[in-house]
Design a protein around this motif. Structure first.
Motif, PDB file in Angstrom:
ATOM      1  N   LEU A  45       0.834  -1.207   0.000  1.00 22.76           N
ATOM      2  CA  LEU A  45       0.000   0.000   0.000  1.00 22.76           C
ATOM      3  C   LEU A  45       0.872   1.263   0.000  1.00 22.76           C
ATOM      4  N   SER A  46       2.019   1.198   0.667  1.00 25.28           N
ATOM      5  CA  SER A  46       2.938   2.336   0.660  1.00 25.28           C
ATOM      6  C   SER A  46       3.498   2.573  -0.733  1.00 25.28           C
ATOM      7  N   VAL A  47       3.745   1.488  -1.459  1.00 22.72           N
ATOM      8  CA  VAL A  47       4.210   1.612  -2.847  1.00 22.72           C
ATOM      9  C   VAL A  47       3.139   2.282  -3.701  1.00 22.72           C
ATOM     10  N   ALA A  48       1.884   1.867  -3.518  1.00 20.63           N
ATOM     11  CA  ALA A  48       0.785   2.465  -4.273  1.00 20.63           C
ATOM     12  C   ALA A  48       0.633   3.950  -3.944  1.00 20.63           C
ATOM     13  N   LEU A  49       0.766   4.293  -2.664  1.00 21.38           N
ATOM     14  CA  LEU A  49       0.682   5.691  -2.247  1.00 21.38           C
ATOM     15  C   LEU A  49       1.830   6.502  -2.844  1.00 21.38           C
ATOM     16  N   SER A  50       3.017   5.940  -2.838  1.00 17.70           N
ATOM     17  CA  SER A  50       4.182   6.633  -3.391  1.00 17.70           C
ATOM     18  C   SER A  50       4.025   6.850  -4.888  1.00 17.70           C
ATOM     19  N   PHE A  51       3.491   5.857  -5.573  1.00 13.06           N
ATOM     20  CA  PHE A  51       3.255   5.985  -7.009  1.00 13.06           C
ATOM     21  C   PHE A  51       2.280   7.117  -7.288  1.00 13.06           C
ATOM     22  N   SER A  52       1.246   7.220  -6.461  1.00 16.92           N
ATOM     23  CA  SER A  52       0.265   8.295  -6.614  1.00 16.92           C
ATOM     24  C   SER A  52       0.898   9.660  -6.379  1.00 16.92           C
ATOM     25  N   VAL A  53       1.758   9.739  -5.357  1.00  9.28           N
ATOM     26  CA  VAL A  53       2.433  11.009  -5.047  1.00  9.28           C
ATOM     27  C   VAL A  53       3.347  11.433  -6.186  1.00  9.28           C
ATOM     28  N   LEU A  54       4.165  10.502  -6.680  1.00 10.78           N
ATOM     29  CA  LEU A  54       5.102  10.828  -7.754  1.00 10.78           C
ATOM     30  C   LEU A  54       4.374  11.180  -9.051  1.00 10.78           C
ATOM     31  N   SER A  55       3.211  10.581  -9.249  1.00 13.56           N
ATOM     32  CA  SER A  55       2.434  10.864 -10.458  1.00 13.56           C
ATOM     33  C   SER A  55       1.732  12.212 -10.385  1.00 13.56           C
ATOM     34  N   SER A  56       1.396  12.626  -9.168  1.00 11.88           N
ATOM     35  CA  SER A  56       0.609  13.852  -8.990  1.00 11.88           C
ATOM     36  C   SER A  56       1.465  15.085  -8.771  1.00 11.88           C
ATOM     37  N   VAL A  57       2.620  14.910  -8.147  1.00 10.55           N
ATOM     38  CA  VAL A  57       3.467  16.047  -7.789  1.00 10.55           C
ATOM     39  C   VAL A  57       4.650  16.107  -8.744  1.00 10.55           C
ATOM     40  N   SER A  58       4.585  17.006  -9.718  1.00 12.18           N
ATOM     41  CA  SER A  58       5.696  17.174 -10.657  1.00 12.18           C
ATOM     42  C   SER A  58       6.531  18.354 -10.197  1.00 12.18           C
ATOM     43  N   GLY A  59       7.827  18.159 -10.097  1.00 11.67           N
ATOM     44  CA  GLY A  59       8.680  19.222  -9.582  1.00 11.67           C
ATOM     45  C   GLY A  59       9.650  19.737 -10.612  1.00 11.67           C
ATOM     46  N   SER A  60      10.177  20.917 -10.369  1.00  8.56           N
ATOM     47  CA  SER A  60      11.147  21.516 -11.273  1.00  8.56           C
ATOM     48  C   SER A  60      12.456  20.733 -11.280  1.00  8.56           C
ATOM     49  N   VAL A  61      12.671  19.901 -10.251  1.00  5.24           N
ATOM     50  CA  VAL A  61      13.861  19.054 -10.215  1.00  5.24           C
ATOM     51  C   VAL A  61      13.471  17.590 -10.413  1.00  5.24           C
ATOM     52  N   GLY A  62      12.328  17.356 -11.033  1.00 14.45           N
ATOM     53  CA  GLY A  62      11.866  16.000 -11.271  1.00 14.45           C
ATOM     54  C   GLY A  62      11.606  15.277  -9.966  1.00 14.45           C
ATOM     55  N   VAL A  63      12.179  14.079  -9.848  1.00 11.44           N
ATOM     56  CA  VAL A  63      12.017  13.302  -8.614  1.00 11.44           C
ATOM     57  C   VAL A  63      13.235  13.464  -7.705  1.00 11.44           C
ATOM     58  N   GLY A  64      14.056  14.463  -8.005  1.00 16.35           N
ATOM     59  CA  GLY A  64      15.243  14.696  -7.195  1.00 16.35           C
ATOM     60  C   GLY A  64      14.938  15.082  -5.765  1.00 16.35           C
ATOM     61  N   TRP A  65      13.723  15.563  -5.503  1.00 11.29           N
ATOM     62  CA  TRP A  65      13.355  15.947  -4.139  1.00 11.29           C
ATOM     63  C   TRP A  65      13.360  14.755  -3.190  1.00 11.29           C
ATOM     64  N   VAL A  66      13.233  13.539  -3.748  1.00 12.59           N
ATOM     65  CA  VAL A  66      13.275  12.334  -2.919  1.00 12.59           C
ATOM     66  C   VAL A  66      14.659  12.204  -2.273  1.00 12.59           C
ATOM     67  N   ALA A  67      15.708  12.501  -3.031  1.00  5.96           N
ATOM     68  CA  ALA A  67      17.072  12.446  -2.497  1.00  5.96           C
ATOM     69  C   ALA A  67      17.277  13.510  -1.422  1.00  5.96           C
ATOM     70  N   PHE A  68      16.720  14.699  -1.657  1.00  5.92           N
ATOM     71  CA  PHE A  68      16.810  15.770  -0.659  1.00  5.92           C
ATOM     72  C   PHE A  68      16.125  15.357   0.644  1.00  5.92           C
ATOM     73  N   ALA A  69      14.942  14.752   0.520  1.00  5.67           N
ATOM     74  CA  ALA A  69      14.203  14.316   1.710  1.00  5.67           C
ATOM     75  C   ALA A  69      14.969  13.248   2.476  1.00  5.67           C
ATOM     76  N   LEU A  70      15.598  12.330   1.750  1.00  7.90           N
ATOM     77  CA  LEU A  70      16.374  11.273   2.401  1.00  7.90           C
ATOM     78  C   LEU A  70      17.523  11.860   3.214  1.00  7.90           C
ATOM     79  N   CYS A  71      18.281  12.747   2.606  1.00 11.39           N
ATOM     80  CA  CYS A  71      19.425  13.358   3.284  1.00 11.39           C
ATOM     81  C   CYS A  71      18.976  14.171   4.499  1.00 11.39           C
ATOM     82  N   ALA A  72      17.944  14.989   4.324  1.00 13.93           N
ATOM     83  CA  ALA A  72      17.465  15.848   5.411  1.00 13.93           C
ATOM     84  C   ALA A  72      16.971  15.023   6.591  1.00 13.93           C
ATOM     85  N   GLY A  73      16.223  13.969   6.324  1.00 14.72           N
ATOM     86  CA  GLY A  73      15.697  13.141   7.400  1.00 14.72           C
ATOM     87  C   GLY A  73      16.782  12.442   8.190  1.00 14.72           C
ATOM     88  N   MET A  74      17.792  11.922   7.502  1.00 22.08           N
ATOM     89  CA  MET A  74      18.885  11.234   8.186  1.00 22.08           C
ATOM     90  C   MET A  74      19.694  12.202   9.055  1.00 22.08           C
TER      91      MET A  74
END
Length: 317
Positions: free
Chosen positions: A219-248
């Motif tokens: 279900l988390s995979v399905a939710l993530s797919f929905s998020v990535l499909s709905s939220v288009s960013g100026s840096v593409g999906v690069g924000w995922v890497a930013f979130a990973l670094c910031a959280g750690m």
């Protein structure tokens, strides 16, 4: 001659000795864990929500820098992704909430985290590091350093930028980078939801028996797919890497306030050590100060700052 002639003559309580190429390494035993050396999972999660919400409340333009629009989904996705990433460093702890929440996947990742941490600590250390009573410590090693948070973010950023096409059958085509982003975001959102909404998620998993963890992860995979499909960013999906670094990084800073500390400066030496554990305070993990004060305080702060962040982002938009 002992089976490991280059290893120190001592009792390996937390690790087992392994000789590789004439050098001694100590790999962590499966049952070795420091369950009380760091904050509890819920404390990490709520502190991450509070910190990220506060930053967004003060600088709402960050959302616009990451995404094409400052939508509610963009704000929620950012907060949850960073919150989930805040749980990832504790995969090096065999009794952590992060490991148990991911089920079989968490068990595999925990082994990878602990072995890699132990090998790096054993290979890169000073004589003062090796004098430590708990050396090497896979739970407060490589994966509990801001250095590794940055390295992880860079690696994921490079991987999500891979443009090689990948066929999804009747679902169409995507890129290898977007698949990587989907996997990483799924892990982060799953950890975030399992921590912030712990009672509900635990009950949900129990309802599916032994397959509960896998169903929740799907279900988390399905939710993530929905998020990535709905939220288009100026840096593409690069924000995922930013979130990973910031959280750690948020996790590492949080653990530096506990009695055990965190090696914040690695690989820079401090007082003769590469793995010097900084202790910004002496809060006992799992003690009354954490459970009776910090957890409620972070929860209230998360709600207040979250509402302010939503208002501020909407105003900028």
């Amino acid at each position: 001659m002992p089976p490991y002639p280059n290893c120190e003559r001592r009792v390996f309580v937390l690790c087992v000795p392994v000789e590789v190429g004439g050098s001694c390494f100590r790999l962590p035993k499966a049952d070795a864990a420091y369950s009380r050396s760091g904050f509890m999972g819920i404390t990490h999660a709520m502190s991450a929500v509070a910190v990220v919400a506060l930053v967004l409340a003060l600088r709402p333009s960050i959302v616009l820098a990451l995404f094409d629009s400052a939508s509610l989904l963009a704000v929620v996705a950012t907060v949850l992704a960073i919150t989930g990433a805040c749980m990832i460093p504790d995969l090096d702890n065999t009794s952590s909430r992060a490991k148990s929440d991911l089920g079989p996947v968490g068990s595999v990742l925990s082994v990878v985290f602990r072995v890699s941490s132990t090998l790096v600590q054993s290979a890169v250390a000073t004589k003062y590091d090796r004098r430590g009573e708990r050396w090497p410590n896979p739970h407060r090693g490589l994966w509990h350093t801001p250095f590794m948070a940055v390295v992880s973010g860079i690696i994921v950023r490079l991987l999500v930028g891979i443009s090689a096409p990948v066929s999804l059958g009747r679902f169409g085509e995507t890129t290898a980078g977007e698949v990587v982003a989907l996997v990483v975001l799924s892990l982060m959102l799953h950890l975030a939801l399992s921590s912030v909404f712990k009672p509900f998620m635990d009950k949900f998993k129990r309802g599916f028996g032994v397959a509960g963890d896998l169903v929740a992860l799907a279900l988390s995979v399905a939710l993530s797919f929905s998020v990535l499909s709905s939220v288009s960013g100026s840096v593409g999906v690069g924000w995922v890497a930013f979130a990973l670094c910031a959280g750690m990084v948020v996790h590492d800073l949080g653990d530096s306030f506990t009695t055990y500390g965190c090696p914040l400066l690695f690989p820079l030496p401090f007082r003769g050590k590469l793995w010097y554990a900084f202790r910004l305070s002496r809060i006992k993990a799992g003690g009354e100060l954490e459970t009776r004060l910090l957890q409620p305080l972070f929860t209230v702060a998360a709600v207040v700052f979250g509402l302010v962040a939503l208002w501020r982002v909407a105003a900028v938009h």
